[in-house]
Every structure is written in structure tokens, then in C-alpha cells.
Design an enzyme around this catalytic site. Structure first.
Site, short mmCIF file in Angstrom:
data_model
loop_
_atom_site.label_atom_id
_atom_site.label_comp_id
_atom_site.label_asym_id
_atom_site.label_seq_id
_atom_site.Cartn_x
_atom_site.Cartn_y
_atom_site.Cartn_z
N CYS A 145 0.84 -1.20 0.00
CA CYS A 145 0.00 0.00 0.00
C CYS A 145 0.87 1.25 0.00
O CYS A 145 1.31 1.71 1.06
CB CYS A 145 -0.94 -0.01 1.21
SG CYS A 145 -2.01 1.45 1.23
N CYS A 148 -0.58 4.17 1.94
CA CYS A 148 -0.47 4.07 3.40
C CYS A 148 0.96 4.32 3.87
O CYS A 148 1.18 4.96 4.88
CB CYS A 148 -0.86 2.67 3.91
SG CYS A 148 -2.18 1.87 3.04
N ASP A 149 1.92 3.75 3.17
CA ASP A 149 3.28 3.70 3.71
C ASP A 149 4.30 4.59 3.00
O ASP A 149 5.41 4.78 3.49
CB ASP A 149 3.80 2.25 3.62
CG ASP A 149 2.87 1.27 4.33
OD1 ASP A 149 2.41 1.61 5.42
OD2 ASP A 149 2.60 0.19 3.78
#
Ligand code: NAP
Length: 323
Positions: A145, A148-149
Site C-alpha cells: 500500500c 499508506c506507507d
């Protein structure tokens, strides 16, 4: 598998799942006096769903300074609990939707339910590349992701590799250009699957390079990812390159296997819902969140469909005289 049944109850509504969709459905259903019970899962992963593996969430409305994914889910969960939702940290092993009330079999409980909301989400697919697993660099530079990261310091000003050729791969690659020195899309074919407009954006982007007909064979490093071994599938030539991160963007798998084909799905396994509602192919069974959405896949849209599912369930129960 033999299941030791410890407990059997009858419920108006059982919710299966534990992300934003499930907890929002529970908040609405509990406030509507449906006394919902949630199977939150256990072995299937931490309750809270995909947000449990994210760091800062900056796009969930109401949190102008951002909030971590786990904190956001803890707040959802406690709000569901506050209104009387019963939470079970247990996996659902099977459901029988052929009889009414429906039967839900968990790892240590059995539940009869007049209505069910399925909110089991989807799991990002990963590849079994050497160095990509938990014993290698998973979450140490390898993730599924980018959104997300990607902002993590380990990716800053490093060459980053996105695997995939669909809209997600392109979207994630574009997102990563904010952080990486250069972004490579590693695609197994010579043509993107992504929509034309997205593909053009990737092809024109000065920081993105397409590596066609290519795969990553090995990921290596020390504490974090340092290198990838690329293989060109046409020439069979391999090449080692410096790398700061590898991002899988090869699609998601909706978590529907426990349903055993009892509800209609599309060709990728996503539950089909009637347009503009959360009704599945079976009256009394509703679906919300990523298990029925491959397009938006946001916490806020999952929460929105969770609310819809609770309202749909409430109306359906009432129309059937089951409330
Ligand atoms: P997708 O469209 O299914 O694409 C998956 C990509 O991963 C494909 O290019 C596929 O290669 C590749 N792939 C799959 N398995 C692989 C493997 N084992 N090894 C190497 N490569 C592999 O998935 P997605 O990109 O996540 O998109 C899912 C849906 O969400 C689509 O409908 C998409 O349009 C939508 N979406 C839309 C947006 C947007 O509009 N902004 C953003 C994200 C997603 P092949 O092409 O060779 O099969």
C-alpha cells in the site's frame, strides 16, 4: 474440521468484519435497537482491517491533524461498543444462507441471524518473491500500500519499484513520485492494463519509468531494502538495481471464501450489490465496504456503505416483521 460448539444464540443482525464498514454498521444498528453482534475475526488478522497496517490517516474527515489507522479504528470500535454492540474476537468458519434464520458458525460459537451484514473487506495481493516475506523485507521496504506507507522516511529520495500494470500501480507510482528519487513500474507485459488516461499520466511523468516484460526476482538489503534483481521475461537477462522500496499493486482479493459461493459475485469475487443499496443477491444479506467495492476503497466510503447496510437491514427486518 470439528467445531466444539460452546454457544448458540439467535440475533436480529450479525455483522461479519471489523473495519470501518463493520463498525459503522454496528453503530447505526445498535442505535436502532437491533442489538448487533460482530464477528471481528481473529486468525484472519487484527480487528480493524486494513487501517491497522497504515500509519497516519490524513484524509478521514473530522481529524484535521490526522490520526493513526489503529487509533481511528479503536475509536470506531469503542463507539460501536458504547451503544451496546457485542464484539466477538472470532473468525467465521462458514455460513448457511440457505435457511432462515441464517446460520453462522464461528470458531467457538454458532449464531442464528435474521439478517447479516458482510463487511469482511479485501486483502492486497502479494507475490512470493525471495526477500519479500515476513522473514525478509516485508514492512522493511516492501509493502502492498503505497498510499499508506509511501511517506515513511525510508523511501525518501530512493529509487522505488511498483509491481503491477493496472490503475492502482499507476496511481501508486504517481503518488510515490512525491517521495522517491525515481519510480519504476515493473510490469509483466508490454502494455498497461490501466485506463488510458492513467496510463498516459504514467508514461508522460518525468520521474516514472516503465520496465516492460519484467519481474522482480529477488529483494535484498540489510535492515531495509537496498537492491532488487530484475529479470526481463523476453531476453531472460537479469540486472541488479539499487532500490529503497518495493510496492505490490497487483490488485486485491475480496474476503469472501467463507461464503462458499452462496452470494453472487463479479468475476473478481467482489459481492454484487443492487445499484445504490447494499442488498446482495439474497434478501436479508447486505454487504458494505471493500468486499463489495473495488473502485473507491476508502475508509470513509466503507463507513458510508456500513451506515447504508445498517439502514437497509433495519428496513428489511421491519418489512418482514422481524424487528
Ligand atoms: P487490476 O486492474 O486487476 O490490475 C492488476 C495488475 O497487476 C495487472 O496489470 C496485472 O497484470 C498485474 N498482476 C496481477 N497478478 C500479477 C502477478 N502474479 N505478477 C505480476 N503482475 C500481476 O487491479 P488494480 O490496479 O488494483 O485495480 C482494481 C480496480 O480498481 C480496477 O477496476 C481499477 O480500474 C480500479 N481502480 C481505479 C483507480 C482510479 O480510477 N483512480 C485507481 C485504482 C484502482 P496483467 O495486466 O498482465 O494482468
Amino acid at each position: 474440521m470439528t467445531v466444539g460448539i460452546l454457544h448458540m444464540e439467535k440475533r436480529k443482525l450479525v455483522i461479519i468484519g471489523s473495519g470501518p464498514a463493520a463498525y459503522t454498521a454496528a453503530i447505526y444498528a445498535a442505535r436502532a435497537n437491533l442489538q448487533p453482534l460482530i464477528y471481528e475475526g481473529f486468525m484472519s488478522g487484527p480487528s480493524g482491517g486494513q487501517l491497522m497496517t497504515t500509519t497516519e490517516v490524513e484524509n478521514y474527515p473530522g481529524f484535521p491533524k490526522g490520526i493513526t489507522g489503529p487509533d481511528l479504528m479503536a475509536q470506531f470500535r469503542s463507539q460501536a461498543e458504547r451503544f451496546g454492540t457485542r464484539l466477538l474476537a472470532e473468525d467465521v468458519l462458514s455460513v448457511d444462507l440457505s435457511k432462515r434464520p441464517f446460520l453462522i458458525v464461528g470458531s467457538s460459537t454458532k449464531m442464528e441471524a435474521h439478517s447479516v451484514i458482510i463487511a469482511t473487506g479485501a486483502t492486497a495481493k502479494r507475490l512470493e518473491i525471495e526477500g519479500a516475506g515476513e522473514d525478509g523485507f516485508w514492512q522493511k521496504g516492501v509493502t502492498a500500500c503505497a498510499v499508506c506507507d509511501g511517506a515513511a522516511p525510508i523511501f525518501r529520495n530512493k529509487p522505488l519499484f511498483v509491481i503491477g500494470g493496472g490503475d492502482s500501480a499507476v496511481e501508486e507510482a504517481i503518488f510515490l513520485t512525491k517521495y522517491g528519487s525515481r519510480v519504476y513500474i515493473v510490469h509483466r507485459r508490454d502494455q498497461l492494463r490501466a485506463s488510458k488516461i492513467m496510463a498516459e499520466r504514467a508514461l508522460k511523468h518525468p520521474k516514472i519509468e516503465l520496465l516492460w516484460n519484467s519481474v522482480i526476482e529477488k529483494i535484498s538489503g540489510d535492515q531495509v531494502v537496498r537492491k532488487v534483481l530484475l529479470k526481463n521475461l523476453e531476453t531472460n537477462q537479469t540486472e541488479e538495481r539499487e532500490a529503497g522500496g518495493v510496492f505490490f499493486a497487483i490488485g486485491h482479493q475480496p474476503n469472501t471464501s467463507f461464503l462458499n459461493g452462496q452470494l453472487k459475485t463479479d468475476d473478481k469475487g467482489y459481492l454484487i450489490v443492487n445499484n445504490g443499496s447494499t442488498e446482495t443477491s439474497l434478501p436479508g444479506v447486505f454487504a458494505s465496504g471493500d468486499v463489495q467495492d473495488h473502485k473507491y476503497r476508502q475508509a470513509v466510503t466503507a463507513a458510508g456503505t456500513g451506515c447504508m447496510a445498517a439502514l437497509d437491514a433495519e428496513r428489511w427486518l421491519s418489512s418482514m416483521g422481524l424487528e
